[in-house]
Design a protein around this motif. Structure first.
Motif, mmCIF file in Angstrom:
data_model
loop_
_atom_site.group_PDB
_atom_site.id
_atom_site.type_symbol
_atom_site.label_atom_id
_atom_site.label_comp_id
_atom_site.label_asym_id
_atom_site.label_seq_id
_atom_site.Cartn_x
_atom_site.Cartn_y
_atom_site.Cartn_z
ATOM 1 N N TRP A 179 0.838 -1.208 0.000
ATOM 2 C CA TRP A 179 0.000 0.000 0.000
ATOM 3 C C TRP A 179 0.870 1.253 0.000
ATOM 4 C CZ3 TRP A 179 -0.995 4.428 2.759
ATOM 5 C CH2 TRP A 179 -2.162 5.110 2.426
ATOM 6 N N ALA A 180 1.906 1.265 0.834
ATOM 7 C CA ALA A 180 2.796 2.432 0.917
ATOM 8 C C ALA A 180 3.497 2.684 -0.417
ATOM 9 C CB ALA A 180 3.815 2.237 2.032
ATOM 10 N N LEU A 181 3.925 1.620 -1.064
ATOM 11 C CA LEU A 181 4.605 1.753 -2.345
ATOM 12 C C LEU A 181 3.670 2.350 -3.404
ATOM 13 C CD1 LEU A 181 7.285 1.157 -3.787
ATOM 14 C CD2 LEU A 181 6.333 -1.055 -4.418
ATOM 15 N N TRP A 182 2.449 1.831 -3.481
ATOM 16 C CA TRP A 182 1.492 2.355 -4.450
ATOM 17 C C TRP A 182 1.113 3.790 -4.123
ATOM 18 C CZ3 TRP A 182 1.058 0.675 -9.018
ATOM 19 C CH2 TRP A 182 1.091 -0.683 -9.328
ATOM 20 N N VAL A 221 -7.060 0.200 -3.954
ATOM 21 C CA VAL A 221 -7.487 -0.679 -5.056
ATOM 22 C C VAL A 221 -6.279 -1.387 -5.674
ATOM 23 C CG1 VAL A 221 -8.468 -0.676 -7.392
ATOM 24 C CG2 VAL A 221 -9.592 0.598 -5.559
ATOM 25 N N LEU A 222 -5.196 -0.647 -5.915
ATOM 26 C CA LEU A 222 -3.994 -1.253 -6.495
ATOM 27 C C LEU A 222 -3.351 -2.253 -5.539
ATOM 28 C CD1 LEU A 222 -2.514 1.892 -8.231
ATOM 29 C CD2 LEU A 222 -3.351 -0.168 -9.360
ATOM 30 N N ILE A 238 -2.318 -7.931 -4.333
ATOM 31 C CA ILE A 238 -2.411 -9.086 -3.449
ATOM 32 C C ILE A 238 -3.177 -10.236 -4.113
ATOM 33 C CG2 ILE A 238 -3.458 -9.898 -1.294
ATOM 34 C CD1 ILE A 238 -2.805 -7.160 -0.135
ATOM 35 N N ILE A 239 -4.253 -9.899 -4.814
ATOM 36 C CA ILE A 239 -5.065 -10.946 -5.457
ATOM 37 C C ILE A 239 -4.308 -11.583 -6.622
ATOM 38 C CG2 ILE A 239 -7.157 -11.329 -6.824
ATOM 39 C CD1 ILE A 239 -8.488 -9.196 -4.988
#
Length: 129
Positions: free
Chosen positions: A81-84, A120-121, A126-127
């Motif tokens: 999440w932090a990267l995105w 969302v990203l 993850i999916i």
């Protein structure tokens, strides 16, 4: 001469509470900085994992166990999440550098979009992976 009465005003916008109301633009800017630092920390964690793999089987087992545990999974989710989020923040600054979306309404919309887009990203990453 007449003496003027000075109005007591806060000296800094960092006094959150009665003097300063956080805005989407300031929150998203602060979060970009925090995610940049966090991304560096996660990169150090991955480098440590690789170093332990190259040096010692025992050290690698400990580090690999940490990263494959529930806490490690949470850390990696936060890292993604932090990267995105940080990447979207940099993209926002590129848009601003070209002179677009500099008004307050556009900035607030892009700030909200960064939070939603990063989430969302992150879920997509993850999916898929």
């Amino acid at each position: 001469m007449a003496e003027t009465k000075r109005v007591e005003r806060p000296l800094s916008p960092f006094m959150i509470g009665q003097y300063y109301r956080p805005q989407m633009t300031s929150i998203s800017s602060i979060t970009v900085r925090i995610t940049g630092i966090a991304t560096f920390g996660f990169a150090v964690l991955i480098v440590l994992w690789l170093l332990t793999a190259a040096t010692s089987a025992g050290a690698f087992a400990v580090m690999d166990g940490l990263l494959r545990s529930f806490i490690g999974d949470l850390l990696m989710i936060c890292a993604v999440w932090a990267l995105w989020y940080h990447m979207l923040g940099r993209l926002r600054h590129v848009i601003w550098d070209f002179g677009y979306a500099l008004d307050i309404k556009s900035s607030e919309t892009m700030g909200r979009g960064m939070f939603i887009g990063a989430t969302v990203l992150m879920l997509f990453t993850i999916i898929v992976l």
